[in-house]
Scaffold this motif. Structure first.
Motif, PDB file in Angstrom:
ATOM      1  N   TYR A 139       0.855  -1.189   0.000  1.00  0.00           N
ATOM      2  CA  TYR A 139       0.000   0.000   0.000  1.00  0.00           C
ATOM      3  C   TYR A 139       0.891   1.238   0.000  1.00  0.00           C
ATOM      4  CZ  TYR A 139      -4.135  -2.780   1.166  1.00  0.00           C
ATOM      5  OH  TYR A 139      -5.168  -3.686   1.136  1.00  0.00           O
ATOM      6  N   THR A 140       0.342   2.325  -0.530  1.00  0.00           N
ATOM      7  CA  THR A 140       1.021   3.625  -0.516  1.00  0.00           C
ATOM      8  C   THR A 140       0.387   4.502   0.554  1.00  0.00           C
ATOM      9  OG1 THR A 140       1.496   3.492  -2.885  1.00  0.00           O
ATOM     10  CG2 THR A 140       1.615   5.665  -1.855  1.00  0.00           C
ATOM     11  N   VAL A 141       1.216   5.098   1.389  1.00  0.00           N
ATOM     12  CA  VAL A 141       0.692   5.970   2.452  1.00  0.00           C
ATOM     13  C   VAL A 141       0.166   7.238   1.804  1.00  0.00           C
ATOM     14  CG1 VAL A 141       1.209   7.236   4.562  1.00  0.00           C
ATOM     15  CG2 VAL A 141       2.311   5.025   4.114  1.00  0.00           C
ATOM     16  N   GLY A 142      -1.155   7.442   1.908  1.00  0.00           N
ATOM     17  CA  GLY A 142      -1.779   8.607   1.283  1.00  0.00           C
ATOM     18  C   GLY A 142      -2.112   9.719   2.252  1.00  0.00           C
ATOM     19  N   ALA A 143      -2.149   9.410   3.559  1.00  0.00           N
ATOM     20  CA  ALA A 143      -2.484  10.445   4.543  1.00  0.00           C
ATOM     21  C   ALA A 143      -2.065   9.966   5.929  1.00  0.00           C
ATOM     22  CB  ALA A 143      -3.974  10.768   4.516  1.00  0.00           C
ATOM     23  N   VAL A 144      -1.886  10.930   6.821  1.00  0.00           N
ATOM     24  CA  VAL A 144      -1.618  10.667   8.236  1.00  0.00           C
ATOM     25  C   VAL A 144      -2.627  11.478   9.048  1.00  0.00           C
ATOM     26  CG1 VAL A 144       0.031  10.867  10.136  1.00  0.00           C
ATOM     27  CG2 VAL A 144       0.830  10.229   7.853  1.00  0.00           C
ATOM     28  N   VAL A 145      -3.371  10.810   9.920  1.00  0.00           N
ATOM     29  CA  VAL A 145      -4.351  11.512  10.758  1.00  0.00           C
ATOM     30  C   VAL A 145      -3.767  11.705  12.155  1.00  0.00           C
ATOM     31  CG1 VAL A 145      -6.335  10.641   9.488  1.00  0.00           C
ATOM     32  CG2 VAL A 145      -5.474   9.358  11.452  1.00  0.00           C
ATOM     33  N   ARG A 146      -4.260  12.742  12.830  1.00  0.00           N
ATOM     34  CA  ARG A 146      -3.847  12.972  14.204  1.00  0.00           C
ATOM     35  C   ARG A 146      -4.242  11.778  15.067  1.00  0.00           C
ATOM     36  NH1 ARG A 146      -0.202  17.035  13.816  1.00  0.00           N
ATOM     37  NH2 ARG A 146      -1.085  18.854  12.750  1.00  0.00           N
ATOM     38  N   ASP A 147      -3.428  11.479  16.060  1.00  0.00           N
ATOM     39  CA  ASP A 147      -3.755  10.389  16.981  1.00  0.00           C
ATOM     40  C   ASP A 147      -5.093  10.664  17.655  1.00  0.00           C
ATOM     41  OD1 ASP A 147      -1.495   8.900  16.468  1.00  0.00           O
ATOM     42  OD2 ASP A 147      -0.330   9.864  18.057  1.00  0.00           O
ATOM     43  N   LEU A 148      -5.911   9.635  17.737  1.00  0.00           N
ATOM     44  CA  LEU A 148      -7.219   9.776  18.362  1.00  0.00           C
ATOM     45  C   LEU A 148      -7.070   9.796  19.874  1.00  0.00           C
ATOM     46  CD1 LEU A 148      -9.324   7.314  16.159  1.00  0.00           C
ATOM     47  CD2 LEU A 148      -8.802   9.724  15.773  1.00  0.00           C
ATOM     48  N   PRO A 149      -7.944  10.508  20.574  1.00  0.00           N
ATOM     49  CA  PRO A 149      -7.856  10.516  22.048  1.00  0.00           C
ATOM     50  C   PRO A 149      -8.198   9.154  22.623  1.00  0.00           C
ATOM     51  CG  PRO A 149      -9.839  11.655  21.296  1.00  0.00           C
ATOM     52  CD  PRO A 149      -9.029  11.360  20.067  1.00  0.00           C
ATOM     53  N   ALA A 150      -7.891   8.983  23.902  1.00  0.00           N
ATOM     54  CA  ALA A 150      -8.140   7.685  24.551  1.00  0.00           C
ATOM     55  C   ALA A 150      -9.621   7.384  24.668  1.00  0.00           C
ATOM     56  CB  ALA A 150      -7.488   7.671  25.937  1.00  0.00           C
ATOM     57  N   ASN A 151     -10.457   8.422  24.762  1.00  0.00           N
ATOM     58  CA  ASN A 151     -11.891   8.198  24.944  1.00  0.00           C
ATOM     59  C   ASN A 151     -12.597   8.107  23.592  1.00  0.00           C
ATOM     60  OD1 ASN A 151     -11.284  10.893  24.486  1.00  0.00           O
ATOM     61  ND2 ASN A 151     -12.997  11.670  25.689  1.00  0.00           N
ATOM     62  N   THR A 152     -12.294   7.041  22.861  1.00  0.00           N
ATOM     63  CA  THR A 152     -12.938   6.798  21.574  1.00  0.00           C
ATOM     64  C   THR A 152     -13.174   5.316  21.386  1.00  0.00           C
ATOM     65  OG1 THR A 152     -12.776   7.138  19.174  1.00  0.00           O
ATOM     66  CG2 THR A 152     -10.734   6.635  20.347  1.00  0.00           C
ATOM     67  N   GLN A 153     -14.210   4.997  20.613  1.00  0.00           N
ATOM     68  CA  GLN A 153     -14.513   3.603  20.319  1.00  0.00           C
ATOM     69  C   GLN A 153     -13.606   3.035  19.234  1.00  0.00           C
ATOM     70  OE1 GLN A 153     -17.990   2.974  17.560  1.00  0.00           O
ATOM     71  NE2 GLN A 153     -18.537   5.030  18.232  1.00  0.00           N
ATOM     72  N   PHE A 154     -12.963   3.897  18.454  1.00  0.00           N
ATOM     73  CA  PHE A 154     -12.149   3.436  17.335  1.00  0.00           C
ATOM     74  C   PHE A 154     -10.785   2.976  17.837  1.00  0.00           C
ATOM     75  CE2 PHE A 154     -14.907   6.790  15.447  1.00  0.00           C
ATOM     76  CZ  PHE A 154     -15.718   5.939  14.730  1.00  0.00           C
ATOM     77  N   ASP A 155     -10.353   1.796  17.360  1.00  0.00           N
ATOM     78  CA  ASP A 155      -9.081   1.232  17.820  1.00  0.00           C
ATOM     79  C   ASP A 155      -8.109   0.995  16.671  1.00  0.00           C
ATOM     80  OD1 ASP A 155     -10.336  -0.829  16.544  1.00  0.00           O
ATOM     81  OD2 ASP A 155      -9.985  -2.322  18.109  1.00  0.00           O
ATOM     82  N   PHE A 156      -8.306   1.662  15.537  1.00  0.00           N
ATOM     83  CA  PHE A 156      -7.423   1.421  14.398  1.00  0.00           C
ATOM     84  C   PHE A 156      -6.153   2.253  14.519  1.00  0.00           C
ATOM     85  CE2 PHE A 156     -10.163   4.960  13.115  1.00  0.00           C
ATOM     86  CZ  PHE A 156      -9.232   5.888  12.684  1.00  0.00           C
ATOM     87  N   SER A 157      -5.086   1.748  13.901  1.00  0.00           N
ATOM     88  CA  SER A 157      -3.868   2.537  13.737  1.00  0.00           C
ATOM     89  C   SER A 157      -3.560   2.743  12.252  1.00  0.00           C
ATOM     90  CB  SER A 157      -2.684   1.853  14.419  1.00  0.00           C
ATOM     91  OG  SER A 157      -2.550   0.519  13.972  1.00  0.00           O
ATOM     92  N   ILE A 158      -4.191   1.904  11.393  1.00  0.00           N
ATOM     93  CA  ILE A 158      -4.040   2.034   9.943  1.00  0.00           C
ATOM     94  C   ILE A 158      -5.401   1.797   9.298  1.00  0.00           C
ATOM     95  CG2 ILE A 158      -2.934   1.110   7.856  1.00  0.00           C
ATOM     96  CD1 ILE A 158      -0.583   0.252   9.558  1.00  0.00           C
ATOM     97  N   LEU A 159      -5.760   2.647   8.364  1.00  0.00           N
ATOM     98  CA  LEU A 159      -6.982   2.478   7.575  1.00  0.00           C
ATOM     99  C   LEU A 159      -6.616   2.109   6.148  1.00  0.00           C
ATOM    100  CD1 LEU A 159      -9.070   5.616   8.695  1.00  0.00           C
ATOM    101  CD2 LEU A 159      -9.432   3.244   9.402  1.00  0.00           C
ATOM    102  N   ILE A 160      -7.378   1.154   5.592  1.00  0.00           N
ATOM    103  CA  ILE A 160      -7.243   0.813   4.179  1.00  0.00           C
ATOM    104  C   ILE A 160      -8.636   0.826   3.564  1.00  0.00           C
ATOM    105  CG2 ILE A 160      -5.128  -0.531   4.478  1.00  0.00           C
ATOM    106  CD1 ILE A 160      -6.830  -3.066   4.411  1.00  0.00           C
ATOM    107  N   PRO A 161      -8.737   1.014   2.248  1.00  0.00           N
ATOM    108  CA  PRO A 161     -10.069   1.052   1.631  1.00  0.00           C
ATOM    109  C   PRO A 161     -10.731  -0.329   1.644  1.00  0.00           C
ATOM    110  CG  PRO A 161      -8.405   2.064   0.220  1.00  0.00           C
ATOM    111  CD  PRO A 161      -7.673   1.328   1.281  1.00  0.00           C
ATOM    112  N   ILE A 162     -12.045  -0.342   1.804  1.00  0.00           N
ATOM    113  CA  ILE A 162     -12.814  -1.572   1.646  1.00  0.00           C
ATOM    114  C   ILE A 162     -12.799  -1.961   0.170  1.00  0.00           C
ATOM    115  CG2 ILE A 162     -15.128  -2.556   1.731  1.00  0.00           C
ATOM    116  CD1 ILE A 162     -15.659  -0.939   4.213  1.00  0.00           C
TER     117      ILE A 162
END
Length: 801
Positions: free
Chosen positions: A177-200
């Protein structure tokens, strides 16, 4: 308050240092507990409220109506194709979806486990995630990846990650995969637990598309934007027709078996588990009640001490002060005292927070910009409430009566009754806390050591055995290598393992002579020696054996006509009177299955989860999505090393996940044990506050009764008689406190235990034991004062003023 009132308060505090320390110290402890537990409640209830416009974002959840089935109830997952299907009906609907995160990053021929989540191309825009670098359209390219800042730092520490190549293993195996973007780290109080997103990835296979559009295939989290309450209502009203249109894959009358509900994303965290909601509510109540006990203690001591300032109040009235002015002065002093205690509580909270974080497995800190204004409000409100009654008592003193008396008034019989009622209330809550602590500790100890239906010692589970990058040949080689390890006595694979890994499927089991599709029963595919490896007890009949050809369902599963084994809970669900009665019976209708054995119930996951009816299917070939489990003897460390060596040789760069039974079950104990520990801390401090208040009250009362004690001793009372008298008078409110504590604790603990499928009995011993401990604490608290008073010489006591 003017400077004379402040000077009066200073003199009062310094003249009676002990009472001041007890008052302020007890209140500071209560405020510290309130702050710490308030921070915990605030953190747990703040999940995903940082997302812009979160009030209008909802999660779509599947609600199955399958009575008696292990799949009955709400699931937060949906088919990943549900969003596309909804948009076909309503093109203006705005939504996104994401799949559960798992996978690995391949670097230098080695795999590192990573939370890789396939997501909808509009995911970044839907949640307005802040970018650190790259394009918001990154997920619109099928071979782009989006990393969090932490992941980017791990894998590209020395350069710009945008445009760089990263090898990821998910459903398709190792892929670049090619890195297309970097998002800010999510806060601890979130339901999302991903560190990498890829397209469905959109499939073109008609078979796969049909599977993805099956409303019973729960594979993704789906979110929609609904701006108003009318939009929510309109969405829900469309769902029955939508389910009838697309629900062929889940049976007849699909709208009676399935419905969709929407939940605000900010409510999702607490809704994922009843245990978490109970934990937050319980600890929030502990914080409030501890503060209430501290305020009650303050009122009690302040009321008792008010009489010591009677002459001061009388002189103020003689010099022209009216009752309202006296009340304002004493309420102002109360507010200032609470403010001093609040500062002390803040200091104690800061000092105690590291210990609480370590004890509870938390990472809380104090946001001073929020806490300090809250403490100012608390000081004003709590000080006014806590100071009102003492101020009213003091302001009621008559100057002539006070100045003509040789001693300060003590509030009379009415004041004594009020103080006794406050002791009853205070110790009632403290005893309830002690009962709750004992029950929680007993329950957490019980679930750690309860019979799970299998032999928990000596099991090693390989959670990554179903990695999509591992083909059948490699799995077979690994199973053979595991059997060669000297300490390994048995190896098996199944679609379920202790800790809950694997697949979660069920089937309607048609019963002979009973109309309808039959009850829904959990299905577990197992490999060779599953029951032997786990040590599961046979209740009736037999388990699978290679001696019986119909035991193997590898080739005949679609047609039926094979043998199954059921668990004990499936016996009544399938209409049999006993396990023995089930042996030899044929179920399944057009796909007949013969029951050849009944095994004990097995708890693979939490003690809170109900063990549903289950049937086992044996397959000589490794079942799909199987998890490998090894039975070993002795020290697990050399076994793990041997397993790791075999894995590296056969699985290459794929990451290895392996845990013993205790390691895998630990996650199911953490929440309840954290609740019990924090509850115990709060309860212990609440009891300490009660002891401080009772000691202060005992000191005050014995000091005021010195002359009475002297008269009693002159008339022949012994020191033992005096001690019995003083201790007995303090025991009465403590004993009466049980009338408050027992019903309160019984209701609260019965509600808490109801959340467990496997639980202890709410024994009377918890209540009796807590009461005896409270009585012992009360006796020891007042005994010192009573002994000192009983030793007073009558001649000195009669001259005492």
């Amino acid at each position: 308050m003017n400077r004379f009132a402040l000077l009066s308060l200073y003199r009062s505090l310094t003249r009676h240092k002990l009472y001041a320390a007890l008052n302020i110290g007890g209140l500071a402890i209560g405020i510290a507990v309130f702050i710490v537990l308030g921070l915990y409640v605030r953190f747990e209830t703040s999940y995903d409220r940082w997302i812009p416009d979160h009030e209008n974002l909802y999660m779509v959840q599947s609600d199955f109506n399958l009575p008696g089935s292990p799949f009955d109830g709400v699931s937060y997952q949906t088919p990943w194709a549900l969003l596309d299907m909804l948009k076909e009906t309503d093109p203006e609907l705005v939504g996104t979806n994401i799949m559960p995160a798992y996978g690995s990053v391949i670097r230098d021929g080695a795999g590192t486990a990573e939370n890789i989540a396939p997501a909808d191309p509009g995911f970044l825009d839907f949640f307005r995630l802040e970018l650190a670098a790259g394009s918001r359209d990154a997920l619109k390219s099928p071979r782009n990846a989006v990393l969090t800042e932490a992941a980017a730092e791990r894998y590209f520490p020395s350069g710009d990650p945008i445009g760089q190549t990263i090898t990821l293993s998910h459903d398709e195996g190792p892929t670049n995969y090619t890195v297309g973007a970097v998002v800010r780290d999510l806060p601890a109080n979130t339901q999302f637990d991903f560190s990498i997103l890829i397209p469905i990835v959109q499939s073109t296979s008609p078979t796969i598309i049909a599977e993805e559009r099956n409303l019973g295939a729960l594979t993704a989290l789906t979110y929609v934007r609904l701006e108003t309450a009318a939009d929510v209502q309109g969405f829900l009203e469309k769902m029955p027709a939508f389910i009838r249109q697309h629900g062929d894959g889940i049976g007849e009358n699909p709208d009676e078996m399935l419905s969709y509900v929407v939940e605000p994303i900010a409510d999702f965290h607490l809704g994922t588990a009843d245990s978490l909601r109970q934990t937050v509510a319980t600890l929030g109540i502990v914080g409030l009640v501890t503060l209430l006990i501290a305020l009650t203690n303050y009122i009690n001591l302040a009321t008792a001490r008010a009489g010591l300032r009677a002459r001061e109040v009388a002189m103020r009235k003689v010099l022209g002060a009216d009752r309202s002015k006296v009340m304002r002065q004493f309420m102002g002093e109360a507010i200032l005292t609470v403010a001093i205690a609040s500062l002390g509580g803040l200091i104690l909270a800061e000092l105690g927070l590291p210990f609480v974080n370590a004890t509870g497995g938390l990472s809380l800190d104090i946001p001073y910009a929020l806490v300090v204004p809250a403490l100012v409000v608390l000081a004003i409100v709590a000080g006014a409430l806590a100071g009102f009654y003492p101020a009213m008592v003091v302001s009621r003193f008559q100057p002539a009566a006070v100045l003509a008396s040789s001693r300060s008034p003590g509030g009379g019989r009415g004041g004594a009754r009020v103080r006794e009622a406050l002791v009853v209330f205070q110790f009632g809550l403290s005893i309830a806390f002690m009962i709750g602590t004992a029950v929680m500790m007993a329950q957490t100890s019980y679930i750690r050591n309860a019979d799970l239906g299998f032999e928990r010692e000596g099991l090693l589970v390989l959670s990554t055995f179903n990695d999509p990058g591992l083909d059948d040949a490699a799995k077979g080689t690994l199973m053979a290598r595991f059997r060669e390890i000297p300490q390994v006595t048995s190896v098996t694979a199944a679609t379920m393992a202790v800790g809950g890994s694997g697949s979660n499927t069920g089937e309607n089991m048609e019963l002979p002579g009973v109309p309808g599709p039959g009850p829904s029963v959990r299905k577990i595919d197992i490999g060779d020696k599953f029951f032997e490896t786990y040590g599961i007890r046979t209740v009736a009949g037999r388990v699978f054996s290679s001696e019986f050809g119909r035991d193997d369902a590898t080739e005949t599963e679609d047609e039926g006509n094979f043998n199954i084994v059921i668990n004990r809970n499936a016996v009544p669900v399938m209409g049999f009177d006993s396990p023995e009665d089930a042996i030899g019976k044929v179920v399944g209708g057009d796909r007949p299955r013969t029951i050849v054995g009944v095994v004990d119930n097995v708890r693979y996951t939490s003690a809170r989860a109900e063990i549903g009816p289950t049937f086992y299917v044996y397959k000589s070939e490794l079942p799909d999505f199987a998890i490998a489990t090894l039975r070993f003897t002795g020290d697990p460390r050399p076994v793990k090393e041997a397993v790791r060596a075999a894995w590296q040789e056969s699985a290459g760069a794929l990451p290895l996940g392996m845990e013993t039974t205790d390691e895998r079950l630990e996650t199911f104990y953490e929440d309840d044990e954290r609740t019990a520990r924090l509850f115990a801390i709060g309860a212990g401090l609440a009891v300490l506050i009660g002891m401080v208040g009772l000691w202060g009250l005992a000191s005050f009362n014995t000091a005021r009764r010195v002359k009475e004690i002297g008269i009693r001793k002159s008339l022949g009372a012994s020191a033992t008689d005096i001690v019995k008298l003083l201790v007995g008078q303090f025991m009465r409110p403590v004993l009466i406190a049980n009338l408050i504590a027992w019903p309160l604790a019984y209701f609260a603990m019965r509600t808490w235990l109801a959340g467990f499928d496997d639980r202890i009995t709410l024994s009377p011993l918890f209540f009796i034991g807590a009461s005896l401990v409270a009585i012992a604490i009360a006796v020891l608290t007042v005994l010192g004062q009573s002994l000192r008073a009983s030793r007073t010489a009558p001649a000195w006591a009669l001259r005492h003023d």
